[in-house]
Design a protein around this motif. Structure first.
Motif, short mmCIF file in Angstrom:
data_model
loop_
_atom_site.label_atom_id
_atom_site.label_comp_id
_atom_site.label_asym_id
_atom_site.label_seq_id
_atom_site.Cartn_x
_atom_site.Cartn_y
_atom_site.Cartn_z
N SER A 148 0.94 -1.21 0.00
CA SER A 148 -0.12 0.02 0.06
C SER A 148 0.79 1.00 -0.05
N PRO A 149 0.30 2.54 -0.47
CA PRO A 149 1.22 3.46 -0.34
C PRO A 149 1.69 4.22 0.84
N MET A 150 0.82 3.63 2.12
CA MET A 150 1.20 4.00 3.45
C MET A 150 2.30 2.99 3.90
N THR A 151 2.42 1.72 3.44
CA THR A 151 3.35 0.96 3.57
C THR A 151 4.76 1.64 2.88
N ILE A 152 4.60 2.02 1.75
CA ILE A 152 5.87 2.63 1.24
C ILE A 152 6.36 3.95 1.81
N ARG A 153 5.40 4.82 2.37
CA ARG A 153 5.93 5.95 2.97
C ARG A 153 6.40 5.49 4.45
N PHE A 154 6.02 4.58 5.01
CA PHE A 154 6.48 4.18 6.32
C PHE A 154 7.88 3.54 6.02
N GLY B 39 4.84 -3.09 10.60
CA GLY B 39 5.10 -1.97 11.42
C GLY B 39 3.94 -0.93 11.50
N MET B 40 3.73 -0.65 10.16
CA MET B 40 2.37 0.55 9.96
C MET B 40 1.37 -0.02 10.52
N GLN B 41 0.76 -1.30 10.53
CA GLN B 41 -0.36 -1.66 11.13
C GLN B 41 -0.18 -1.77 12.51
N LYS B 42 1.01 -2.11 13.08
CA LYS B 42 1.16 -1.88 14.67
C LYS B 42 0.78 -0.50 15.22
N LEU B 43 1.28 0.32 14.32
CA LEU B 43 1.04 1.77 14.72
C LEU B 43 -0.42 2.25 14.49
N MET B 44 -0.96 1.85 13.73
CA MET B 44 -2.42 2.04 13.40
C MET B 44 -3.40 1.48 14.46
N ASP B 45 -2.81 0.21 14.66
CA ASP B 45 -3.61 -0.44 15.83
C ASP B 45 -3.39 0.20 17.22
N GLY B 46 -2.15 0.56 17.18
CA GLY B 46 -2.20 1.55 18.52
C GLY B 46 -3.09 2.64 18.71
N ILE C 193 2.74 15.05 11.36
CA ILE C 193 4.13 15.27 11.00
C ILE C 193 4.65 14.48 10.06
N LEU C 194 4.46 13.05 10.49
CA LEU C 194 5.01 11.96 9.69
C LEU C 194 4.07 11.83 8.36
N GLY C 195 2.68 12.10 8.51
CA GLY C 195 2.03 12.02 7.48
C GLY C 195 1.12 10.54 7.38
N LEU C 196 1.35 10.02 8.32
CA LEU C 196 0.80 8.41 8.03
C LEU C 196 -0.55 8.39 8.35
N ARG C 197 -1.30 7.55 7.83
CA ARG C 197 -2.60 7.32 7.91
C ARG C 197 -3.13 5.94 7.77
N ALA C 198 -4.23 5.72 8.36
CA ALA C 198 -4.89 4.28 7.74
C ALA C 198 -4.96 4.07 6.28
N ASP C 199 -4.81 3.17 5.72
CA ASP C 199 -4.90 3.01 4.16
C ASP C 199 -6.32 3.54 3.73
N SER C 200 -7.27 3.16 4.59
CA SER C 200 -8.40 3.52 3.98
C SER C 200 -8.72 4.83 3.79
N ALA C 201 -7.89 5.60 4.55
CA ALA C 201 -8.27 7.35 4.29
C ALA C 201 -7.65 7.59 2.98
N LEU D 12 9.78 -4.51 3.01
CA LEU D 12 8.51 -3.96 3.01
C LEU D 12 7.54 -4.56 3.55
N LYS D 13 7.54 -6.10 3.88
CA LYS D 13 6.79 -6.52 4.60
C LYS D 13 6.88 -6.35 6.00
N ALA D 14 8.08 -6.09 6.40
CA ALA D 14 8.27 -5.45 7.81
C ALA D 14 7.73 -4.24 8.11
N SER D 15 7.63 -3.20 7.03
CA SER D 15 7.31 -2.03 7.11
C SER D 15 5.92 -2.16 7.05
N GLN D 16 4.97 -3.12 6.44
CA GLN D 16 3.60 -3.32 6.32
C GLN D 16 3.04 -3.83 7.91
#
Length: 496
Positions: free
Chosen positions: A310-316, A340-347, A428-436, A334-338
């Motif tokens: 996903s785009p947010m995985t690439i950004r992360f 990590g990104m999900q962990k952050l969104m879950d938190g 600041i980091l510009g991360l968001r849930a991919d659905s956004a 990239l799988k590790a970033s995926q």
């Protein structure tokens, strides 16, 4: 508390306290794409790097004018004197106007940037819209004696410039080394010295894109556009000029020379450069078969990709390394970033489910009290985004202990933790849930349906109808949902 940003200046090769020339106004120019092909991973890194800087400077209270150019002029990329004009070549192959090619790929670039949550710049000038400014720049350099005409073309006289100033101050190269390297090329031809670079090129009969000038019908040299447009929109002196490390030489080195030769002094105070992205340790390139466009990453449609990302995985993924460090792509990374990104969104989602207590445990209070400033300290140290992400992961760990009733948090601390996490993750980091990235209403309705199903399950639990309860849970699991029963009720998440 007032924050002091320190950035690495490529020109001085040191970290410096950021002090704008005209505070609170900041002028920032970043070299944008050459639009003759689909945007790729190499386009994503500078866009995201300077998006972070843009976001953070605005957060600190600066009024930022961010200029990012589009190179759509039909000249030879990287100032080659022989070879194909890539925009014109594509236009001939596809039987289109060159500007149709440029507009098509500009649109593609914008779509990719939107998916990556890269904010649009304040101004996005096109090289073809500023031919007059580029001709004026060439005239000034000629008038000051640092350029010469040859067969309708105009070249920058590097040896003459080097006698009065010094060429190579950004890249650290000496003129002697540059001349030695250029001797391996074919004959000097129109130039006094093979190391001289074109300010204006006379167009050959087959060249499609051309403009009239005092010297010939032709087109500006590659380096002119950024100097001319930076000066037009930011003035003779502005704060930051950025781009990829591959632009240090010759592009940005030539920009410095052009500015000094035309106006007498340097135009830019801070030069900033992001490092490159490699793929399994190799430079990305079509000839190596490892050239992957952003759309291919998003769809997974490339032999080197094991799945879509996903785009947010690439950004992360890009933010997980410091902007001045190299980043090596691999499916594992990239799988590790995926994850990590999900962990952050879950938190960030879990923190909304926390019921505050009368007071916080001491370790939780101490963490919350220090968390925001720790993130600021990381950003203030030359945009250390990996440290910000590490701090956010630690915050997610605290949230998880509270969710599992292994720690307590007060309402005041909860508000502070939630506010700080969202500030640094989203703003600041510009991360968001991919659905956004779109489909917000559909996702909201989807969540309401799942919540309704879980309400039916809770009713079955209260009636001790364990068979129905288990059937609902198993059906949700088969559909990709993880359902968890807690003391505060049932929670769920979709496993990507």
């Amino acid at each position: 508390m007032e924050q002091t940003l320190v950035i690495y200046n490529t020109l001085t090769r040191s970290k410096e306290r950021f002090q704008p020339l005209h505070a609170p106004n900041v002028g920032m120019y970043v070299c944008g794409p050459t639009v003759y092909g689909d945007p790729h991973l190499g386009h994503a890194r500078p866009a995201i790097t300077f998006d972070i800087l843009f976001r953070y400077l605005k957060h600190l209270g600066y009024k930022v004018r961010y200029v990012r150019n589009i190179t759509d002029v039909g000249h030879l990329e990287h100032d080659a004197d022989e070879g194909d004009d890539k925009i014109a070549k594509k236009a001939r192959l596809e039987q289109l106007e060159p500007m149709e090619i440029a507009q098509h790929y500009t649109n593609r670039y914008h779509q990719a940037m939107e998916a990556l949550n890269v904010l649009p710049p304040s101004i996005e000038p096109h090289a073809t819209g500023h031919i007059i400014e580029q001709e004026q720049l060439v005239s000034q350099i000629l008038d000051n004696g640092y350029a010469y005409m040859s067969n309708g073309s105009v070249y920058f006289d590097i040896e003459k410039y080097n006698k009065d100033h010094k060429y190579g101050i950004l890249s650290g190269r000496s003129l002697e080394n540059i001349i030695d390297e250029s001797r391996a090329l074919s004959g000097v031809g129109e130039k006094k010295n093979q190391a001289d670079f074109a300010l204006w090129k006379k167009a050959q009969p087959e060249h499609i894109m051309r403009w009239p000038s005092p010297w010939s019908d032709g087109f500006p040299g590659w380096h002119c556009e950024c100097t001319a447009m930076g000066r037009k929109y930011l003035g003779n002196h502005f704060d930051i000029h950025g781009g990829g490390m591959d632009l240090v030489f010759p592009h940005h080195e030539c920009e410095i020379a052009q500015a000094v030769a035309s106006q007498g002094d340097q135009m830019v105070k801070y030069w900033m450069h992001n490092n490159m992205i490699t793929i399994n340790g190799q430079k990305m390139g079509k000839s190596l078969g490892n050239f992957i466009t952003l759309e291919q990453f998003f769809t997974g449609n490339h032999p080197s990709l094991e799945q879509p990302y996903s785009p947010m995985t690439i950004r992360f993924f890009i933010l997980s390394a410091h902007y001045r460090g190299t980043v090596d792509f691999s499916n594992d990374a990239l799988k590790a970033s995926q994850k990590g990104m999900q962990k952050l969104m879950d938190g960030l989602a879990d923190i909304e489910r926390i019921a505050p207590q009368a007071q916080s445990d001491s370790n939780v209070h101490d963490f919350v009290a220090a968390f925001r400033q720790k993130c600021y300290d990381a950003m203030n140290d030359d945009l250390q985004t990996p440290l910000v992400i590490s701090n956010l992961f630690e915050a997610c760990r605290i949230v998880n202990t509270i969710i599992n009733h292994k720690a307590s948090i007060s309402a005041t601390d909860l508000d502070e933790l939630s506010s700080a996490m969202r500030l640094f993750a989203h703003d600041i980091l510009g991360l968001r849930a991919d659905s956004a990235a779109g489909n917000d209403k559909r996702e909201e309705a989807f969540g309401k349906v799942v919540d309704m199903v879980l309400e039916l399950r809770n009713k079955a639990r209260s009636e001790k109808n364990w068979t129905v309860c288990d059937q609902i849970r198993d059906a949700l699991k088969d559909a990709g949902f993880e359902v968890k029963d807690t003391k505060d009720g049932c929670v769920w998440k979709l496993n990507c």
